[in-house]
Design a protein around this motif. Structure first.
Motif, mmCIF file in Angstrom:
data_model
loop_
_atom_site.group_PDB
_atom_site.id
_atom_site.type_symbol
_atom_site.label_atom_id
_atom_site.label_comp_id
_atom_site.label_asym_id
_atom_site.label_seq_id
_atom_site.Cartn_x
_atom_site.Cartn_y
_atom_site.Cartn_z
ATOM 1 N N LYS A 1 -8.458 -6.319 -2.729
ATOM 2 C CA LYS A 1 -9.218 -5.752 -3.658
ATOM 3 C C LYS A 1 -8.970 -4.208 -3.579
ATOM 4 O O LYS A 1 -8.697 -3.652 -4.583
ATOM 5 N N ARG A 2 -8.790 -3.655 -2.432
ATOM 6 C CA ARG A 2 -8.484 -2.424 -2.442
ATOM 7 C C ARG A 2 -7.173 -2.028 -3.025
ATOM 8 O O ARG A 2 -6.864 -0.970 -3.435
ATOM 9 N N LEU A 3 -5.974 -3.064 -2.781
ATOM 10 C CA LEU A 3 -4.973 -2.818 -3.188
ATOM 11 C C LEU A 3 -4.903 -2.667 -4.831
ATOM 12 O O LEU A 3 -4.200 -2.068 -5.420
ATOM 13 N N GLY A 4 -5.660 -3.663 -5.444
ATOM 14 C CA GLY A 4 -5.759 -3.873 -6.691
ATOM 15 C C GLY A 4 -6.510 -2.466 -7.412
ATOM 16 O O GLY A 4 -6.111 -2.098 -8.380
ATOM 17 N N GLU A 5 -7.464 -1.872 -6.596
ATOM 18 C CA GLU A 5 -8.027 -0.677 -7.092
ATOM 19 C C GLU A 5 -6.932 0.443 -7.112
ATOM 20 O O GLU A 5 -6.969 1.223 -8.152
ATOM 21 N N LEU A 6 -6.110 0.440 -6.171
ATOM 22 C CA LEU A 6 -5.099 1.384 -6.009
ATOM 23 C C LEU A 6 -4.135 1.494 -7.144
ATOM 24 O O LEU A 6 -3.548 2.285 -7.636
ATOM 25 N N LYS A 7 -3.691 0.209 -7.497
ATOM 26 C CA LYS A 7 -2.831 -0.151 -8.564
ATOM 27 C C LYS A 7 -3.241 0.105 -9.854
ATOM 28 O O LYS A 7 -2.631 0.605 -10.864
ATOM 29 N N SER A 8 -4.710 -0.178 -10.044
ATOM 30 C CA SER A 8 -5.314 0.156 -11.261
ATOM 31 C C SER A 8 -5.182 1.740 -11.405
ATOM 32 O O SER A 8 -4.981 2.341 -12.622
ATOM 33 N N HIS A 9 -5.392 2.304 -10.336
ATOM 34 C CA HIS A 9 -5.660 4.055 -10.430
ATOM 35 C C HIS A 9 -3.944 4.409 -10.680
ATOM 36 O O HIS A 9 -3.843 5.366 -11.425
ATOM 37 N N PHE B 1 0.758 -1.197 -0.162
ATOM 38 C CA PHE B 1 -0.016 -0.094 0.045
ATOM 39 C C PHE B 1 0.961 1.207 0.102
ATOM 40 O O PHE B 1 0.736 2.256 -0.843
ATOM 41 N N TYR B 2 2.009 1.196 0.955
ATOM 42 C CA TYR B 2 2.675 2.449 1.045
ATOM 43 C C TYR B 2 3.381 2.852 -0.397
ATOM 44 O O TYR B 2 3.458 3.999 -0.733
ATOM 45 N N GLU B 3 3.968 1.777 -0.914
ATOM 46 C CA GLU B 3 4.566 1.955 -2.348
ATOM 47 C C GLU B 3 3.696 2.415 -3.275
ATOM 48 O O GLU B 3 4.175 3.354 -4.050
ATOM 49 N N THR B 4 2.492 1.840 -3.436
ATOM 50 C CA THR B 4 1.511 2.053 -4.378
ATOM 51 C C THR B 4 1.014 3.517 -4.087
ATOM 52 O O THR B 4 0.860 4.320 -5.128
ATOM 53 N N GLU B 5 0.601 4.064 -2.886
ATOM 54 C CA GLU B 5 0.230 5.120 -2.472
ATOM 55 C C GLU B 5 1.216 6.322 -2.838
ATOM 56 O O GLU B 5 0.852 7.670 -3.074
ATOM 57 N N SER B 6 2.356 6.119 -2.425
ATOM 58 C CA SER B 6 3.505 6.862 -2.379
ATOM 59 C C SER B 6 3.771 7.325 -4.015
ATOM 60 O O SER B 6 3.948 8.533 -4.383
ATOM 61 N N GLN B 7 3.760 6.183 -4.977
ATOM 62 C CA GLN B 7 3.689 6.572 -6.339
ATOM 63 C C GLN B 7 2.740 7.482 -6.858
ATOM 64 O O GLN B 7 2.725 8.428 -7.534
ATOM 65 N N ILE B 8 1.363 7.136 -6.554
ATOM 66 C CA ILE B 8 0.103 7.844 -6.582
ATOM 67 C C ILE B 8 0.216 9.374 -6.289
ATOM 68 O O ILE B 8 0.012 10.425 -6.991
ATOM 69 N N ALA B 9 0.851 9.491 -4.925
ATOM 70 C CA ALA B 9 1.142 10.827 -4.546
ATOM 71 C C ALA B 9 1.983 11.556 -5.432
ATOM 72 O O ALA B 9 1.779 12.899 -5.588
ATOM 73 N N ARG B 10 3.060 10.936 -5.658
ATOM 74 C CA ARG B 10 4.220 11.621 -6.531
ATOM 75 C C ARG B 10 3.828 12.244 -7.746
ATOM 76 O O ARG B 10 3.898 13.265 -8.260
ATOM 77 N N ASP C 1 9.662 14.278 -2.898
ATOM 78 C CA ASP C 1 10.081 13.313 -1.803
ATOM 79 C C ASP C 1 9.296 13.361 -0.539
ATOM 80 O O ASP C 1 9.344 12.329 0.267
ATOM 81 N N SER C 2 8.857 14.567 -0.495
ATOM 82 C CA SER C 2 8.097 14.726 0.922
ATOM 83 C C SER C 2 6.498 14.198 0.868
ATOM 84 O O SER C 2 6.113 14.120 2.024
ATOM 85 N N ALA C 3 6.589 13.483 -0.159
ATOM 86 C CA ALA C 3 5.033 13.067 -0.231
ATOM 87 C C ALA C 3 4.987 11.606 0.638
ATOM 88 O O ALA C 3 5.540 10.757 0.455
ATOM 89 N N ASP C 4 4.283 11.815 1.804
ATOM 90 C CA ASP C 4 4.019 10.678 2.568
ATOM 91 C C ASP C 4 2.680 10.432 2.768
ATOM 92 O O ASP C 4 1.853 11.002 3.525
ATOM 93 N N PRO C 5 2.285 9.218 2.110
ATOM 94 C CA PRO C 5 0.742 8.906 2.214
ATOM 95 C C PRO C 5 0.191 8.536 3.379
ATOM 96 O O PRO C 5 0.888 7.990 4.221
ATOM 97 N N GLU C 6 -1.051 8.820 3.675
ATOM 98 C CA GLU C 6 -1.666 8.098 4.854
ATOM 99 C C GLU C 6 -2.634 6.997 4.641
ATOM 100 O O GLU C 6 -3.398 7.206 3.776
ATOM 101 N N ILE C 7 -2.114 6.106 5.146
ATOM 102 C CA ILE C 7 -2.756 4.618 4.774
ATOM 103 C C ILE C 7 -3.795 4.391 5.806
ATOM 104 O O ILE C 7 -3.743 4.426 6.908
ATOM 105 N N ASP C 8 -5.005 4.021 5.264
ATOM 106 C CA ASP C 8 -6.236 3.716 6.246
ATOM 107 C C ASP C 8 -5.857 1.941 6.473
ATOM 108 O O ASP C 8 -6.118 1.190 5.633
ATOM 109 N N GLU C 9 -5.664 1.861 7.746
ATOM 110 C CA GLU C 9 -5.162 0.475 7.966
ATOM 111 C C GLU C 9 -6.497 -0.459 8.319
ATOM 112 O O GLU C 9 -6.262 -1.583 8.640
#
Length: 420
Positions: free
Chosen positions: A162-170, A126-135, A148-156
């Motif tokens: 399924k959610r990870l797949g949606e993020l990867k699609s995005h 999640f962190y890697e995917t959302e970090s790339q999305i944020a960048r 480099d300061s983009a630090d995503p907030e992950i909903d634990e």
């Protein structure tokens, strides 16, 4: 990780004697001392009370230990339930079963460790995917803050596949968007370079004014792709295209002026410089791509040459006028037409010296006269040719008449001689 609390400590007797043997030994000592019964009862009551206190403390500690184990098991079950829910796992696969508390805890701990490890790995994804999305979002938005300061907030609470797949699609969509934007940026930079080369404009300064990241070839993947950058690139290209159009029209006008002056002054071909300018007269703006052909110094050089020819034209115009007059007179003389050369030249001199006539118009008028004179000469030449033929035919006929007359006279002489 929740750990099992240690059991309460127990006091182990250093000997194998029982309470009865110890009490018997105590009685012997008291007998030797001579302790009275009242004192003995008091001491025995005190010992009994101390034993009860020890048992109570032991029971209390053991009860607390049991409660701690219950709490530990409950916490573990709750954490497992949360992890199973967050990870989207099947809850039935992680049942601790039944049995003593320690047995249940021993069964729960490996499950908990496995789920924690799975959560850690899932969080990493999640962190890697959302970090790339944020960048990428920061790049598209064009924010000033560092990527480099983009630090995503992950909903634990939702770490499901399924959610990870949606993020990867995005993320894939954003990567495609970034790729398209980068292509647009590179295409725009290429267009700016082509325009800059044609007009000899500082390419690196031009793109650096749009965004500093565009002028560094070593940072191809870190070029700005924001909406603002794309808009500024489009605006820059439009401005350069307008500048190119204006420069081309300016040079085309100057080129036509040069040709007009060259033709006006009968400039020889080897003296007609700036061919690279005159070749642009009929060119369209899209077909002009030669290096530096629309440079500012080329335009300046052409303007200087046009001005020089204008100055030269004024001094040579009188010579050109009389050259045209000579040509006109030659045409008339060629067809035996009378022309008053002195009067014509005097009129021309008066016009030139008065300064009231435009020399270009005068030359144009004389060119028209020359054209008409050539047409008249051609027509007159045809008439003269016919007259010449008629004269030749008449002379030939006259010669034949004289020849026949001489022949008749000769025959008559011969005849009379014969008769006599």
């Amino acid at each position: 990780m929740t750990t099992m609390p240690p059991p309460p400590s127990t006091t182990v007797s250093p000997s194998c004697t029982t309470c009865a043997s110890l009490l018997h030994e105590l009685q012997i000592i008291w007998d030797e001392i001579g302790e009275n019964d009242g004192e003995r009862d008091k001491i025995l009551l005190q010992l009994e009370q101390e034993c009860l206190d020890i048992y109570r403390r032991k029971v209390k500690n053991t009860r607390k230990y049991k409660a701690d184990l219950h709490q530990l098991l409950a916490d573990a079950k709750a954490e497992i339930a949360n992890l199973v829910s967050a990870l989207g796992e099947n809850a039935s696969l992680f049942s601790p079963g039944k049995g003593p508390l320690k047995q249940q805890i021993s069964a729960v701990n490996p499950v908990l460790d496995e789920l924690r490890l799975k959560k850690q790995e899932r969080m990493k994804g999640f962190y890697e995917t959302e970090s790339q999305i944020a960048r990428i979002c920061i790049e598209i938005a064009g924010n000033d803050r560092s990527i480099d300061s983009a630090d995503p907030e992950i909903d634990e609470r939702d770490l499901t596949v399924k959610r990870l797949g949606e993020l990867k699609s995005h993320l894939k969509e954003l990567q495609n968007e970034k790729s398209l934007r980068l292509q647009k940026v590179n295409s725009s930079i290429k267009t700016i370079h082509e325009l800059s080369v044609v007009m000899s404009i500082d390419f690196f300064k031009t793109v650096n004014d749009v965004h500093p990241s565009l002028s560094d070839p070593s940072k191809a993947q870190s070029k700005s792709i924001s909406n603002d950058t794309l808009a500024r690139l489009t605006s820059t290209i439009h401005s350069l295209q307008q500048e190119k159009q204006q420069r081309l029209e300016n040079l085309q006008g100057l080129g036509r002026k040069l040709i007009e002056l060259w033709d006006l002054m009968d400039t020889p071909a080897d003296e007609r410089r700036l061919d690279h300018v005159t070749t642009l007269i009929s060119a369209s703006v899209d077909n002009v791509s030669r290096l530096g052909c629309l440079a500012a110094d080329v335009i300046e050089q052409t303007e200087v040459e046009a001005e020089r020819l204008n100055v030269l034209k004024a001094s040579k115009m009188k010579e050109l006028v009389f050259k045209r007059q000579n040509e006109l007179e030659e045409i008339y003389r060629g067809v035996h037409m009378d022309v008053d050369s002195d009067a014509a030249r005097q009129i021309l001199i008066s016009l030139i010296e008065s300064g009231n006539v435009d020399m270009s118009d005068l030359l144009g008028s004389m060119d028209d006269q020359i054209t008409k004179a050539k047409e008249q000469a051609l027509s007159r030449k045809d008439i003269l040719d016919r007259v010449e033929k008629w004269k030749f035919a008449s002379e030939e006929e006259q010669w034949l008449d004289e020849y026949e007359k001489e022949d008749i006279e000769a025959i008559e002489v011969i005849w009379f001689s014969y008769v006599k």
